[in-house]
Design a protein around this motif. Structure first.
Motif, PDB file in Angstrom:
ATOM      1  N   ARG A 207     -13.936  14.047   2.655  1.00 54.66           N
ATOM      2  CA  ARG A 207     -15.208  13.425   2.240  1.00 54.66           C
ATOM      3  C   ARG A 207     -16.313  13.967   3.146  1.00 54.66           C
TER       4      ARG A 207
ATOM      5  N   GLY B 228     -11.640   5.203   3.307  1.00 58.17           N
ATOM      6  CA  GLY B 228     -12.525   5.935   2.406  1.00 58.17           C
ATOM      7  C   GLY B 228     -13.229   7.119   3.043  1.00 58.17           C
TER       8      GLY B 228
ATOM      9  N   HIS C 294      -5.402   9.687   7.726  1.00 60.36           N
ATOM     10  CA  HIS C 294      -5.652   9.224   6.355  1.00 60.36           C
ATOM     11  C   HIS C 294      -4.343   8.788   5.697  1.00 60.36           C
TER      12      HIS C 294
ATOM     13  N   ARG D 232      -3.488   4.954   4.674  1.00 55.10           N
ATOM     14  CA  ARG D 232      -3.222   4.661   3.251  1.00 55.10           C
ATOM     15  C   ARG D 232      -1.841   4.042   3.094  1.00 55.10           C
TER      16      ARG D 232
ATOM     17  N   ALA E 178     -14.996  -1.608  -1.817  1.00 54.31           N
ATOM     18  CA  ALA E 178     -14.454  -0.877  -2.971  1.00 54.31           C
ATOM     19  C   ALA E 178     -13.762  -1.812  -3.946  1.00 54.31           C
ATOM     20  N   GLY E 179     -13.250  -2.936  -3.439  1.00 49.76           N
ATOM     21  CA  GLY E 179     -12.430  -3.797  -4.288  1.00 49.76           C
ATOM     22  C   GLY E 179     -13.206  -4.838  -5.059  1.00 49.76           C
TER      23      GLY E 179
ATOM     24  N   THR F 169     -16.305  -2.896  -8.272  1.00 48.50           N
ATOM     25  CA  THR F 169     -15.724  -2.068  -9.346  1.00 48.50           C
ATOM     26  C   THR F 169     -15.024  -2.925 -10.404  1.00 48.50           C
TER      27      THR F 169
ATOM     28  N   THR G 272     -16.325  -3.766 -14.305  1.00 51.26           N
ATOM     29  CA  THR G 272     -15.500  -3.455 -15.490  1.00 51.26           C
ATOM     30  C   THR G 272     -15.385  -4.699 -16.372  1.00 51.26           C
TER      31      THR G 272
ATOM     32  N   ARG H  90     -16.505  14.302  -2.565  1.00 50.16           N
ATOM     33  CA  ARG H  90     -15.452  14.978  -1.770  1.00 50.16           C
ATOM     34  C   ARG H  90     -16.078  16.136  -1.011  1.00 50.16           C
TER      35      ARG H  90
ATOM     36  N   MET I  21     -17.396  14.816  -8.534  1.00 50.43           N
ATOM     37  CA  MET I  21     -16.562  14.818  -9.744  1.00 50.43           C
ATOM     38  C   MET I  21     -17.279  14.014 -10.816  1.00 50.43           C
TER      39      MET I  21
ATOM     40  N   PHE J  68      -9.574   5.908 -12.075  1.00 47.87           N
ATOM     41  CA  PHE J  68      -9.325   5.704 -10.648  1.00 47.87           C
ATOM     42  C   PHE J  68      -9.261   7.051  -9.914  1.00 47.87           C
ATOM     43  N   SER J  69      -9.699   8.118 -10.621  1.00 54.31           N
ATOM     44  CA  SER J  69      -9.671   9.467 -10.089  1.00 54.31           C
ATOM     45  C   SER J  69      -8.221   9.942  -9.913  1.00 54.31           C
TER      46      SER J  69
ATOM     47  N   ARG K 289      -6.991  11.322  -2.762  1.00 49.06           N
ATOM     48  CA  ARG K 289      -7.802  10.134  -2.476  1.00 49.06           C
ATOM     49  C   ARG K 289      -7.909   9.230  -3.692  1.00 49.06           C
TER      50      ARG K 289
ATOM     51  N   CYS L 181      -7.782   6.199  -6.089  1.00 46.33           N
ATOM     52  CA  CYS L 181      -8.079   4.808  -5.693  1.00 46.33           C
ATOM     53  C   CYS L 181      -6.817   4.102  -5.202  1.00 46.33           C
ATOM     54  N   ILE L 182      -6.928   3.538  -4.027  1.00 48.77           N
ATOM     55  CA  ILE L 182      -5.771   2.865  -3.418  1.00 48.77           C
ATOM     56  C   ILE L 182      -5.521   1.503  -4.073  1.00 48.77           C
TER      57      ILE L 182
END
Ligand code: HEM
Length: 546
Positions: A144, A161, A169, A173, A344-345, A348, A352, A415, A436, A475-476, A480, A482-483
């Protein structure tokens, strides 16, 4: 003007004479000559500027900067639109970034570049280019741009992130995924937490008594905040709890500030020294430090109340792993890790679900079909559990289609290349930012026929079961990805089905139909402003008295 030039010229001759008079040895001659040549050039430049006036000066400076920009452009770099000095292409993408970034892709190809300020940024469009880079060259596109001002202040390359060191990382994770499993995923506990939050949300919707709900978005934000906060801090919060309000208020404000000002300070970090403007950056920083303080207080409470070996939540589990040296090995990662998960949690998932309410109101046939499927699978008035998923293919397909067409994270998270890399014959140097464009992935006609049409059936196979679609990547993907993907999918299913069990969404009588293409792009893409009303389908206590 002529007098001024003559004056410069005389001064010039005097100065030149003095310098030449000081030349003593051949070795000095070369250096002095360079100085003299530089001096003459400057003088000629000054004379030119005086002759051409302000307009000419502007033109000359612009062409000079453009030439420097051209020279600094890496060799064989992906093509892209010409940008202005200092601004790059910002002026072309500022108004409607999604539209411009997609249009550029049509003109320059699926791998192209723009300039944001002074930085070259590569844009990936469509599934094939995305896969070639993010999946097939996962390691090369892993990092990143965490060195950018705001990201650095936020995480300092720690947490999840924005951590770039590959080993750290991976370690961080692994810890989060393990903890998510231990405290939630696949366990009754998290599912019951989500179901309880979903019922509470329905209780709040019920209180509107079938009248328009203006603040559906903020209700959904509180619902998803409740779940992630419980996972991280082990506490169930009531919506009126002052601490809960502080967290939700701070994160929501943080998203707004980051959208309005944060990004621009990433591009031009020197703005923080400019009077007036710097206060905007300061607002971002103040919000961030309040957030960190809130988290730190919770971490300290955990430190003093925990029982080693008996973790109640993610923070306790971090302390345990740190002590027995079994994984995470650096305390300083805990705070940014918690910050990443909370930010992040929360937004998003809530966004949705917000789109979901709008789509159901606009597509009553789809809503009816979902409700019929739910009733057939689990009975009237009963919300399903995760174990019922296999009996709900159309419902699952509807959630996926909403994720595809709404693109809550249309540009994912930027990224950066770890090393020099070749892509589609272009050369992308190490340290290049990469964006992306997931919107173009989900609108790729090669993988989704009539991509602009809302059609949940596209996710169903001939056997009526949900089929995997290769280019579906909300979630890509890659290193990386999405966890929180699994957790988010569980939340979406339980919230959506609980709402559909108890209510039918409709637009208020005479309300204008919101334009679905006019989502509001911030860090996430939220629906346009709309009001919806929820007509009760069930009776009884389940959502009335909570
Ligand atoms: C519908 C809900 C969600 C969507 C659409 C979503 C989407 C994404 C996307 C597109 C990325 C960027 C991945 C990349 O760089 O390629 C991401 C990263 C991330 N997400 Fe999610 N996300 C959702 C929910 C969640 C939840 C519930 C959590 C927390 C439990 C979460 C935590 C994270 C984290 C920590 C990262 C950074 C991963 C890393 O850099 O290694 N997300 N998400």
């Amino acid at each position: 003007m002529a007098t001024a030039c003559r004056h410069i010229s005389e001064q010039n001759q005097n100065w030149l004479g003095k310098v030449l008079g000081r030349v003593k040895s051949p070795s000095m001659l070369h250096d002095e000559f360079t100085v003299v040549a530089g001096g003459i050039t400057l003088i000629m430049l000054a004379r030119y500027l005086l002759l051409v006036g302000p307009m000419g000066t502007l033109l000359m400076t612009t062409s000079l900067l453009l030439s420097v920009q051209w020279l600094l452009r890496p060799r064989n770099f992906p093509p892209g639109p010409w940008g202005l000095p200092v601004l790059g292409n910002l002026h072309q993408i500022a108004v409607d970034p999604m539209k411009s970034l997609t249009e550029f892709g049509k003109k320059y190809g699926d791998v192209y570049s723009i300039r944001i300020g002074m930085d070259n940024v590569v844009i990936l469009c469509g599934w094939d280019a995305f896969k070639e880079a993010i999946v097939n060259k996962a390691d090369e596109f892993r990092m990143r741009p965490s060195h950018l001002y705001i990201y650095k202040e936020y995480a300092d390359s720690k947490g999840i992130g924005f951590v770039n060191d590959a080993t750290t990382h991976r370690l961080n994770r692994k810890f989060v995924l393990k903890t998510l499993k231990e405290f939630g995923l696949g366990k009754q506990t998290l599912e019951e937490d989500i179901a309880q939050e979903a019922r509470y949300l329905c209780h709040q919707i019920y209180k509107h008594d079938g009248k328009p709900i203006g603040k559906m978005g903020s209700m959904l934000t509180r619902s998803s905040a409740g779940i992630i906060l419980r996972l991280v801090f082990g506490k169930h919060y009531e919506w009126e709890d002052p601490e809960f309000k502080l967290f939700v208020g701070n994160i929501t404000r943080g998203f707004e500030l980051m959208t309005m000002y944060g990004a621009i300070f990433n591009v031009y970090p020197w703005l923080r020294y400019i009077p007036y403007v710097k206060s905007l950056g300061q607002a971002v920083m103040d919000n961030m430090s309040d957030f960190k303080k809130l988290i730190l207080d919770k971490i300290e409470q955990h430190r003093s109340s925990r029982v080693p070996g008996k973790p109640r939540d993610l923070v306790d589990a971090f302390f345990d792993e740190l002590e027995d040296n079994s994984g995470v090995n650096d305390f300083s990662h805990l705070l940014p890790m918690v910050a990443d998960l909370l930010t992040a949690g929360m937004e998003t998932t809530a966004t949705t679900l917000h789109w979901t309410a709008l789509y159901m109101a606009l597509y009553p046939d789809v809503q009816r079909k979902v409700q019929d499927e739910l009733e057939a699978a689990v009975g009237k008035g009963k919300a399903p559990t995760l174990a019922d998923v296999s009996k709900l293919p159309f419902t699952e397909a509807t959630i996926k289609e909403i994720q595809r067409i709404c693109n809550v994270a249309p540009l994912a998270v930027p990224r950066m290349t770890t090393t020099d890399v070749e892509l589609r014959g272009y050369h992308i140097p190490k340290g290049t930012q990469v964006c992306m464009n997931l919107y173009t992935v989900h609108m790729d006609p090669k993988y989704f026929s009539e991509p602009e049409v809302f059609n949940p059936n596209r996710f169903l196979g001939d056997d009526g079961k949900v089929q995997k679609m290769e280019a579906f990547a909300p979630f890509s993907a890659g290193r990386r990805v999405c966890i929180g993907e699994q957790m988010a999918r569980n939340e979406l299913l339980i919230f959506f089905t609980t709402m559909m069990t108890h209510f039918t969404f409709k637009l208020p009588e005479g309300a204008p139909t919101p334009d679905l293409s006019k989502g509001k792009l911030g860090i996430t893409l939220s629906p346009p402003d709309f009001e919806v009303l929820a007509v009760r389908r069930t009776s009884g206590d389940i959502i009335e008295n909570i």
